[in-house]
Structures are given as C-alpha cells and as structure tokens.
Scaffold this motif. Structure first.
Motif, PDB file in Angstrom:
ATOM      1  N   LEU A   1       0.867  -1.227   0.113  1.00 40.65           N
ATOM      2  CA  LEU A   1       0.024  -0.219   0.071  1.00 40.65           C
ATOM      3  C   LEU A   1       0.814   1.307   0.105  1.00 40.65           C
ATOM      4  O   LEU A   1       0.447   2.291  -0.621  1.00 40.65           O
ATOM      5  CB  LEU A   1      -0.857   0.036   1.314  1.00 40.65           C
TER       6      LEU A   1
ATOM      7  N   VAL B   1       2.534   2.407  -3.453  1.00 43.42           N
ATOM      8  CA  VAL B   1       1.663   2.933  -4.501  1.00 43.42           C
ATOM      9  C   VAL B   1       1.273   4.258  -3.970  1.00 43.42           C
ATOM     10  O   VAL B   1       0.725   4.984  -4.968  1.00 43.42           O
ATOM     11  CB  VAL B   1       0.626   2.404  -4.977  1.00 43.42           C
ATOM     12  N   ASN B   2       1.407   4.696  -2.743  1.00 43.40           N
ATOM     13  CA  ASN B   2       1.066   6.064  -2.582  1.00 43.40           C
ATOM     14  C   ASN B   2       1.821   7.086  -3.127  1.00 43.40           C
ATOM     15  O   ASN B   2       3.367   7.169  -2.840  1.00 43.40           O
ATOM     16  CB  ASN B   2       1.128   6.041  -0.860  1.00 43.40           C
ATOM     17  N   SER B   3       1.315   7.995  -3.845  1.00 40.94           N
ATOM     18  CA  SER B   3       2.163   8.890  -4.356  1.00 40.94           C
ATOM     19  C   SER B   3       2.802   9.762  -3.458  1.00 40.94           C
ATOM     20  O   SER B   3       3.487  10.582  -3.806  1.00 40.94           O
ATOM     21  CB  SER B   3       1.268   9.607  -5.670  1.00 40.94           C
TER      22      SER B   3
END
Lengths: 205, 478
Positions: free
Chosen positions: A125, A128-130
């Motif tokens: 998770l 993928v967190n920008s």
C-alpha cells in the motif's frame, strides 16, 4: 493468516450491511450498522492504519451511532413503545449482531495473540502511495500512517481540501437545519403544543 | 497562494459574512446585497485575471487545482449564470417564500463554490469534495420550500440518488487508485500512456466514475430523477441545477477524457456512444407529450447533453479535415455556453411568470404578456436550433466539428432527435399563441422588461453575429 482474517471480516461486513438494509425495525438495523462499522474498522486495522481504525470506531461506531439510537428512541415515546422496547432488546433479537460482533472480537484476539508477521500488505500500500514519493525514503513506511504525518499532509499540501470539507459540513448543516425547521405558517395555524403532541401520537403507533 | 484563488476566496468570505449577518440580524435585503457583492467581486476578479495577464501565462497548477485560460472562461460563464439568477432571486423569494429567505443565498453561494472547485479540480480528492459540496447544497436548495410537499419529496429523491452516484464514483476512484497509485489527474495522464490502459479493472473503474457523472448530467440510463426533481424543486433551484451543476459535471467529464487513454478504450467508447444516442432520442421522445414546461425543459436537457457527448469522440481523433486541432474544444465551449445562456434565459423568464408550470397556464400569453411570450418563444427557438439564434450556432459548430473529424455516425441520430425536438419546442409557442381570451395581467416592472430585452438581445445578437464570441473562444482555446 491475514487473508483468512480479512475474508472473515469482509464476510461479516457484507452480511451485516445486508441485514441493515433488510431489517424491518429501525433499532435492529442500527445494531447491524454498528457491527458493520466495527468490521470496517477491523479491516482498516488489518491493512496497517490503526489511526483510521480508531477514527472509525470513535466517530462512526461511537458518536454517530449513539446519536442515531438516541434519536430513534426519542421518537418512540409513550406507554406502548416502552413495552415495545422491552421486547426489542431481549437477547433473542440481539442475537444476530452479537454473533457477528463476537466473530470480530475473536479475530481481534487472534491478531493480538499471534502478531502478524507479514507486512507485505503494508508495504504494497505504501509504495503505490504517490504522496510517499515526496517523503524521504527512510521515514516512508514507519511514519506514513502516524497521526503526525497525517496532520502534516492535511495542513500541508491538502490544506485547501480541509477548507472545502469545512464548507461541505457547513452546507449540509444549513440544509439540514432549514429543512428540519418548522415553518411559521404551520405554527400559526395550530398551537405549538398541539402540533408536537399530534406528531408524537402519529409516531407512537 | 496564487491570484487564481481570488474568486473562490471571495465566495468564501461572502459565505462567512452572510452567515454572521444572518446570525445577528435577519434581513432579506441585506442578504441579497451581500450575495450580489460577493458574486460580482468574484466575477470581476476572474475577468480581470483573463484580461490582465497574457493568455499563455494563465496556466497555473498545484497538486489539487489547475488553472488554464479554459477554466477561467468556464468560471466566468458559471459566475455570470449565478449573477443572472441572483438578479431575479429577490422578487421570486419575496413572492414565494413566506419566511427564512436568507438561507437560499447561502446555499446558492455554497453550490457556486463547489461548482467553481469542480471546474478547476486536478485531483480526485478535490474533485470529489467539491462535487459533494455542490450536491449537498443542492439538496438544501431543492427541498427549500417548506410549504410544498413536492419539493421535500424531490429533495429526498435527489439526496438518495446522488448518494448512490457518489458511492459509485468513490468505488471507481478507489479502483483506479489501486491500479495506478495516484489520485492526481496530471499523474494519471502522464503515466498511463506508456502502460497498457485497457486492463479490465481499470475499465471497470472508469465505468464506475462514468456512472456517477452520467447521473449528475442526467444522461439516459441514469435520467429517471430529472423530471420529478425539475417539477418539484423551487424554480431558482431548478435553474441552478440544470445549469451550474451540469456545467461543472460536464467539465469534469471532459477533463477525465484526457486521462488514461479513454480514446483507445473501446469499451468506454462504445458505452459513451450508446449513452449519447440513447440520450438524444429518448430525451426528445419523452418530452413529446409532457404537459408541464418544466418537464419539457428537463427532458430537453437530457438530449442536449447527449449532443454534447458526441464532441467527446473527437478528442485525439486522427482524421482532421480542417487542420485545426483545437476545433472540437471550441465547439464544446461554444455549444456549452450557448445552451447554458439560453437555458438560464428560459428559467429567468419562467421565474417572472407566476406559478405557470403547466402548458395550459401559458395559453394566450402572447395577448396578456407579449414581451414575456416573445422572449420565451425566442428562447425555445434557440433550444430547438433555429437559425439566427444562439442555439443554431452551437449546433452548427457541433456538426461542423464532427464532420471535419469524420465522426459521421452520430449525426443521423442528431438530425432525427432535433426534428422530434422541434415538435415540442414549437408546441410551447403554439400554445402561447392559441387562445384569444384576454386575461388580466399585472404590469411588469422596469427591471423585468430590461432583463427580458437583455435575454432577447443576447440570444439573437450572438446568434446573428457570432464572430465576436467565436473569436473570443478561439483565442482562449488556442
């Protein structure tokens, strides 16, 4: 291990959501709704954001639900409804939510006993967190879900969203107050007491 | 903080001041003027932004919002519509609302703020929050009038249906986030070009978001709410709902179309094609036998946004006969502003007529109130797309654009739908002409006459001499 717990929680969540919709009695529906909220909180907890889980419990399962139950009970007044409520809260009718909640508690205990050793879901998770790209690589996984980093995000890049959210609350508040307010035309025609009494008697059966 | 935020900040300040004023002293007059001042200052700052800097310098973006010359023009259009509706609001509220008139202005400003945020949003989070701000204000606006049970019912309908639509949209956003790991439009547009966009999950996410937007635009599979709500809601709320809300939603749809290769995604394209054709035909067919002018306008708005969907096919399309890559954008802007100006005109005329929602009530309007009837007929002709009106130029642009990009297949449907549409637009005019019995009519005020002439002049002059307007749009887009 984590998959099994997740799937059980998700099933509990869906079942209680379905029962919320199909329950005939408002109080029963609310009980199932609380169960669903707790299940969602557990899912948040599983995926490595304990803060969101805590918020879910405090805000939804706690404050909002208490308000709901409170208002529902306030609307039911009179002798008849007291008798009704006695039957409402017998153990027999509370069985369903109780069973579902017990499953959730058992899951929580399981997590407590055997600490989850695979942080795979958490790292997946986080990568993928920008927003995490802006943070330094070292503090990425550890501090992303902490309250401090959340606050930094909210009052840093997302500060305008906080304002919009405040306006959103204002809009819904104004709309709700305006719709719920008794118009003076009604109160002129019938005295205030008589009006509320007639409403109460309508609500009682 | 950039100057671009000035209009939104002005609206925010106006909202807060209005809130304080309502808390201290309720005065309809004061609320009216504060709202007007807020809207005018916002519009003025937006216009000065357009004028002061060179057009290419207007591009500015941060993480949540992005501004361009296009968004500035759309915001000016939005604020212009709000101002025009605000002008009629005072008399309407005096006439129709017994008490608590001030909250209407508050909700109007909040809805305007939400729409403004949607137009410039560049991030799914800001888009969703602005959308919710707008829809929740609209729930209040629709259920505003307490004396009419119809309006409360419409409010509940809108609340539930828009909550479902929002849930769909959130699910779609979550799926897209799962695939790409970002919520920013910019990031999606840049990074999805190299990867394969046509994965099943991504398509499903897009369709979920599309469903939510189709609901807001009341296009065909999600159109069932529109007629009841148009009929039940107070007239100014209907006017706002059909202009402001749809403008903002359509702008977002257009923006999303630039993301993630929607053009190459065959499933999404087929879906939009079907929605466009169905909206054009079903919208006009349903309007044929309606007896309420509001229901007619509701169904005609379905078909108009069906026409607009055709333009979405043209972006990034290769065949271009005119050698003008920005032409679809010009056509989109022209059609959108033409339709919205006309519709705002139609609603403001209706707001001046008293309680005349059914077609029978309009009989013989030409004899009792000739100016009202004349302006309403011109607006109807413009909606139908008769030459010399603004609506015709919009349709002309639309057809030219789609022919030059060789997207011919929706055009027969457009022609058929327009012919069907002509029937009920002309029926309204015929009803107004039909009776000879004269009725007693109250004299109209100077402001009323002035605004009616303004509508007539705007629709006719922009329809007859569109060059100035078209040049402005061209310079903005190019």
């Amino acid at each position: 291990m984590i998959e099994i717990i997740f799937i059980t929680t998700a099933i509990v969540c869906v079942i209680s959501a379905l029962l919320t919709v199909t329950a005939h009695n408002a109080v029963h529906a609310l009980l199932y709704l609380v169960t669903m909220m707790i299940a969602i909180a557990l899912i948040f907890f599983l995926f490595g954001s304990p803060f969101a889980a805590a918020l879910q419990i405090i805000v939804y399962a706690g404050a909002v639900m208490v308000l709901f139950v409170f208002v529902t009970m306030m609307l039911h007044q009179g002798e008849q409804s007291i008798i009704d409520e006695r039957t409402l809260f017998s153990l027999k009718t509370a069985k369903g939510p109780l069973l579902l909640a017990v499953i959730l508690v058992i899951e929580l205990l399981l997590i407590g006993i055997t600490p989850l050793d695979n942080p795979s879901s958490q790292t997946a998770l986080n990568t993928v967190n920008s927003e995490s790209q802006q943070l330094s690589a070292g503090s990425k996984t550890a501090s992303l879900t902490s309250v401090k980093s959340l606050a930094k995000q909210l009052y840093g890049p997302y500060k305008l969203l906080v304002i919009i959210a405040a306006m959103l609350l204002l809009a819904s508040l104004i709309a709700a107050i305006h719709i719920a307010r008794k118009s003076s035309k009604l109160t002129e025609n019938s005295p205030v007491n008589g009006d509320s009494e007639s409403k109460a008697s309508e609500a009682a059966p | 903080m950039s100057l671009h935020y000035l209009p939104a900040i002005t609206l925010n300040i106006a909202i807060l001041v209005l809130l304080l004023v309502i808390a201290l002293k309720r005065s309809h007059q004061l609320a009216f003027y504060i709202t007007g001042a807020g809207l005018f200052i916002a519009c003025f700052s937006q216009c000065s932004l357009l004028r002061a800097s060179h057009l290419s310098e207007l591009h500015f973006s941060d993480e949540l919002f992005s501004f361009s010359s296009m968004s500035v023009v759309l915001s000016v259009l939005l604020l212009g519509i709000l101002i025009f509706i605000w002008l009629q609001l005072h008399t309407w509220l005096e006439k129709h609302e017994a008490n608590h008139k001030e909250e209407f202005y508050l909700l109007l400003l909040l809805a305007g703020l939400g729409a403004l945020g949607m137009i410039v949003s560049e991030h799914f989070a800001s888009f969703f929050l602005s959308l919710e701000l707008m829809s929740l204000s609209f729930v209040g606006l629709i259920a505003y009038s307490q004396s009419q049970p119809n309006s409360q019912e419409a409010g509940i309908k809108y609340l539930i249906l828009s909550a479902v639509a929002s849930a769909f949209m959130l699910m779609g956003i979550a799926i897209i986030y799962l695939q790409t790991g970002s919520l920013s439009f910019q990031y999606l547009a840049e990074n999805l070009n190299n990867t394969t966009p046509s994965s099943m999950l991504f398509t499903i996410g897009l369709i979920f978001i599309l469903i939510g937007l189709l609901f807001k635009l009341s296009l065909v599979p999600c159109h069932l709410w529109v007629a009841d709500i148009f009929e039940g809601a107070p007239l100014p709320s209907t006017a706002l709902l059909s202009t402001v809300s749809k403008l903002a939603s359509f702008v977002v749809l257009w923006k999303l179309f630039h993301l993630g290769n929607w053009q190459e995604n065959q499933v999404v394209l087929t879906l939009i094609g079907m929605v466009a054709v169905a909206s054009m035909l079903i919208g006009n067919l349903l309007a044929l036998l309606q007896n309420s002018i509001l229901r007619i306008l509701a169904f005609s708005s379905i078909s108009h946004f069906g026409y607009l969907l055709i333009l979405l096919f043209l972006f990034n399309h290769n065949a271009d006969l005119l050698d003008n890559p920005t032409f679809p954008l010009e056509a989109l802007l022209f059609y959108l502003s033409a339709y919205l100006i006309t519709l705002t005109g139609a609603f403001s005329i209706l707001m001046k007529l008293e309680e005349e929602k059914s077609l029978e009530a309009l009989t013989g309007l030409f004899w009792s109130k000739p100016l009202h009837a004349a302006s309403l007929s011109i607006v109807m002709l413009s909606l139908a797309g008769i030459p010399l009106t603004l609506g015709f130029m919009g349709k002309f642009y639309l057809v030219t654009a789609s022919i030059s990009y060789q997207v011919i297949w929706p055009l027969p449907f457009l022609v058929i739908a327009s012919v069907i549409g002509l029937f009920f637009y002309l029926r309204v005019i015929m009803v107004m002409l039909s009776s000879t019995q004269t009725r007693h009519s109250s004299p109209s005020t100077a402001g009323e006459v002035a605004s009616l002439w303004f509508i007539i002049l705007l629709v006719m002059s922009l329809g007859t001499f569109p060059a100035l307007f078209a040049d402005t749009i061209k310079s903005v887009v190019g």
